[in-house]
Design a protein around this motif. Structure first.
Motif, mmCIF file in Angstrom:
data_model
loop_
_atom_site.group_PDB
_atom_site.id
_atom_site.type_symbol
_atom_site.label_atom_id
_atom_site.label_comp_id
_atom_site.label_asym_id
_atom_site.label_seq_id
_atom_site.Cartn_x
_atom_site.Cartn_y
_atom_site.Cartn_z
ATOM 1 N N THR A 1 0.816 -1.204 0.000
ATOM 2 C CA THR A 1 0.000 0.000 0.000
ATOM 3 C C THR A 1 0.855 1.262 0.000
ATOM 4 N N SER B 1 -2.769 4.837 0.484
ATOM 5 C CA SER B 1 -2.097 4.646 -0.805
ATOM 6 C C SER B 1 -2.376 5.804 -1.745
ATOM 7 N N SER C 1 -3.949 -1.519 -4.398
ATOM 8 C CA SER C 1 -3.599 -1.698 -2.981
ATOM 9 C C SER C 1 -4.773 -2.282 -2.208
#
Lengths: 314, 410
Positions: A22, B180, B186
């Motif tokens: 992420t 993100s 993600s």
């Protein structure tokens, strides 16, 4: 005990993997091109730079030139006269909300409306006095799955807002049409700022509706016309014609004769076309902006890559 | 006729009778946690998928609708298959685990599919297949791990944990999007990691088929023979008939929105309201079902829905009525979803438990799909309020009939 340790270790490893992925997915700030100050001066092609989401500008005479990138991020963008509109999905809101930014000729924000839904279409009336849009809304479709659309209008001078034109009284085949599943999308206004066209979708059919904004009523002109876009001279409508499930052919309808002409673009185009002038139609396809003659002749021409949602300053 | 309930093999390990304070079997809690974590994973994808498809990939709603229809259809068929294979191989945990695992891998598939609509369609169908495969064996495991007289409570605990996951999913998705800066991949990758944690929990902590097995022959024939057992047949048929007159969620929310002019921004909160009540009441109503009977509670849930419908379209309009209607809708879920499984479970021999539950679920699911089409039609023909009143009337008639004519005993 052994199982518990295994479970905890596994969870920690997987959580770490997720966080690493992420964080590394964040766009690299160092590579970012500094923002240029764009204006709505004559003769530009503006579009959404797909990889950054920022609004870019190139000269219409040299669309292959290196674009200037503004700091403004939009999912849909349109201009006319001294007004621009930017639809931007709010990051991190679920379900999605869309900011409708009404911009002046230096792309400064004059007004913001926040609406529920995902951006789909945006346009400014030829006189620059009305901005209008379509958003997809999930959850209120009576068909349990899928989307419904809401098309709305904002009057720049008066600040008056029509959140959805769903209440527009409409005649289909001469009689007033009622159905719970009425959806509108893809509005386009004429130069007088009153006559407009839009798609009415209901019960699996789509109609081209001609509307009168001041009197707020409309009538269906023809079936299977989606996302109309009125030519600058007000005589023709470029639209997407459904030729199969999820397949559309870009066509032009002459409003006086109701004759349809298929354009030279043979690929499926799912965009609201934009008239560059009375002879050329622009559209976004496969992350590029294309141009094709409006009379069905010629061939599509690629104007700019990494680009979507074209807008032209006149 | 409690076919299986009298069998000692049906009981979970360690079933000393402590009527006052009996705990829910560890296996049920483990399965509940697996569902919770899986729901976090799947709901976070559900929350961003429309956004991803339309904005990220430029898909149009129609194409999205096609995909959606594709994967909704896939589950109904696969559910019976999953139940049957689990019984035939006598491996409930393995089949359920395969279903959970398949859905987990599909999250990576979404990343791999890129912008190809066809590939995304395949991945979504596979994801739904995983969900279809795991549902019946999982419910059979819950059913077989519980004491017969505490089934309602077990399912209540499981469904409550499941709902917590559904609450958390969109929040986690939002957090990932924020961290993100808006990267959908993600969200998918995080979803994959979370789903994998769930599979790991299942492998480590869920025990397959506690107790000795019921060695009933598991053939397709035996599955069909299930419907010859009078009580099981009745439960299946009445559940399907009730499904046919049940107004779907999206309609309820739409009626609420139209009648009370709920601002579209708040619209997504309506399902959360239902889920909140469901979460609160799943366990108490499950316990009530164990005490006074599962069938009465199941029918009571439908009565709650009936009252909710009448409130929604009645002459009075007040915001508190809308709140009550939404609450009753939550009661409907809490009193029906797990309770039906608790009611049907004991009617099936343990060796056919997954198959039997799959048959009931599929009958109900198919009926509800039909009901949605019919209600949409009635709405178009008669307008909203008459359609809702007719639906409420039909629901009342069928629920009354289910209570009076040929009563079921569970």
């Amino acid at each position: 005990m052994k199982k518990l340790v295994l479970a905890l270790t596994g969870t920690v490893v997987l959580a770490a993997a997720a966080v690493t992925y992420t964080v590394s997915a964040r766009p690299d700030a160092a590579e970012a091109v500094p923002a240029a100050q764009l204006t709505l001066a004559h003769g530009q092609l503006l579009y959404r730079n797909v990889s950054t989401g920022r609004i870019a500008s190139v000269p219409l005479t040299d669309p292959g030139a290196k674009p200037k990138l503004s700091g403004l991020k939009c999912d849909r963008f349109a201009v006319a006269k001294q007004t621009a509109v930017c639809l931007a999905a709010r990051p991190g809101t679920l379900p999605v909300e869309t900011d409708v930014l009404v911009l002046d000729d230096h792309l400064n924000v004059r007004h913001t409306e926040t609406l529920p839904g995902t951006p789909s279409r945006a346009r400014v009336s030829p006189d620059g006095k009305l901005v209008y849009w379509t958003v997809f809304v999930t959850g209120d479709s009576y068909a349990a799955t899928g989307f419904s659309t809401r098309a709305g209008v904002y009057e720049v001078d008066t600040g008056s807002l029509v959140k959805t034109i769903e209440e527009l009284p409409v005649l289909v085949d001469g009689s007033r049409y009622f159905a719970p599943d009425v959806n509108y999308w893809g509005i386009t206004f004429a130069a007088d700022g009153n006559r407009f066209y839009a798609t009415l979708g209901s019960k699996g059919k789509t109609y081209l509706v001609e509307g009168d904004y001041a009197h707020f009523h409309g009538k269906a002109l023809r079936e299977n016309v989606e996302c109309p876009s009125l030519s600058p001279d007000g005589t023709r409508v470029a639209f997407k014609k459904k030729v199969g499930d999820g397949v559309w052919r870009l066509s032009v309808l002459d409003l006086a004769t109701m004759r349809e002409t298929e354009l030279a673009e043979r690929r499926s185009v799912d965009d609201q076309a934009l008239w560059q002038d009375d002879h050329t139609v622009l559209y976004g396809l496969d992350n590029a902006v294309w141009a094709v003659p409006a009379d069905g002749s010629g061939a599509p021409r690629r104007l700019a890559g990494d680009a979507a949602t074209p807008a032209v300053t006149g | 006729m409690y076919i299986a309930a009298s069998r000692t093999s049906d009981l979970a390990a360690g079933t000393e009778r402590k009527p006052a304070l009996r705990r829910v079997a560890a296996n049920v809690v483990a399965l509940g946690l697996v569902s919770l974590v899986t729901d976090v994973s799947s709901e976070m994808v559900t929350a961003v998928l429309p956004l991803y498809l339309v904005l990220g990939l430029g898909l149009n709603p129609l194409q999205f609708g096609l995909l959606d229809g594709l994967y909704a259809g896939a589950t109904a068929v696969v559910r019976v298959l999953g139940g049957h294979l689990a019984d035939r191989w006598r491996r409930l945990k393995t089949v359920a685990g395969f279903g959970y695992g398949l859905s987990a891998v599909c999250k990576l598939g979404l990343i791999a599919a890129g912008s190809s609509v066809a590939a995304i369609g395949v991945v979504l169908a596979a994801d739904r297949t995983g969900k279809g495969l795991r549902t019946a064996p999982r419910d059979a495991l819950i059913s077989l791990s519980s004491e017969p007289d505490a089934l309602g409570r077990s399912f209540g605990v499981h469904r409550a944990l499941d709902t917590v996951g559904a609450f958390l999913g969109p929040l986690v998705a939002m957090a990932v999007l924020a961290l993100s800066l808006g990267s959908y991949t993600s969200v998918f990758f995080t979803s994959f990691c979370i789903a994998t944690i769930a599979v790991m929990l299942l492998v480590l902590f869920v025990r397959d088929r506690p107790g000795t097995m019921d060695r009933a022959a598991v053939s397709l024939r035996a599955a069909i023979d299930l419907l010859r057992a009078k009580d099981f047949r009745r439960v299946t048929i009445w559940a399907a008939l009730l499904g046919l007159v049940t107004v779907g969620d999206s309609f309820i929310y739409l009626v609420l929105q139209r009648r009370w002019d709920v601002a579209a921004t708040y619209f997504p909160l309506l399902p959360l309201g239902t889920a909140g009540i469901y979460l609160l009441l799943a366990v108490p109503l499950g316990r009530l079902a164990d005490r006074i009977g599962r069938w009465p509670v199941f029918l009571g849930g439908h009565a709650a829905l009936c009252v909710a419908l009448v409130l929604l379209c009645g002459p009075q309009a007040g915001i508190w009525l809308a709140v009550v209607a939404l609450g009753l809708h939550g009661v409907f879920y809490a009193a029906t979803d797990g309770v039906l499984m608790a009611a049907a479970g004991p009617l099936v021999p343990s060796g056919l438990r997954a198959t039997g539950l799959a048959v009931v679920q599929t009958g109900q699911a198919v009926a509800r799909m039909l009901s949605s089409v019919l209600f949409g039609l009635a709405w178009t023909l008669w307008d909203l309020r008459p359609a809702v009143f007719v639906a409420a009337g039909c629901l009342a008639v069928v629920a009354l009939a289910a209570a009076v004519v040929k009563p079921v005993r569970p």
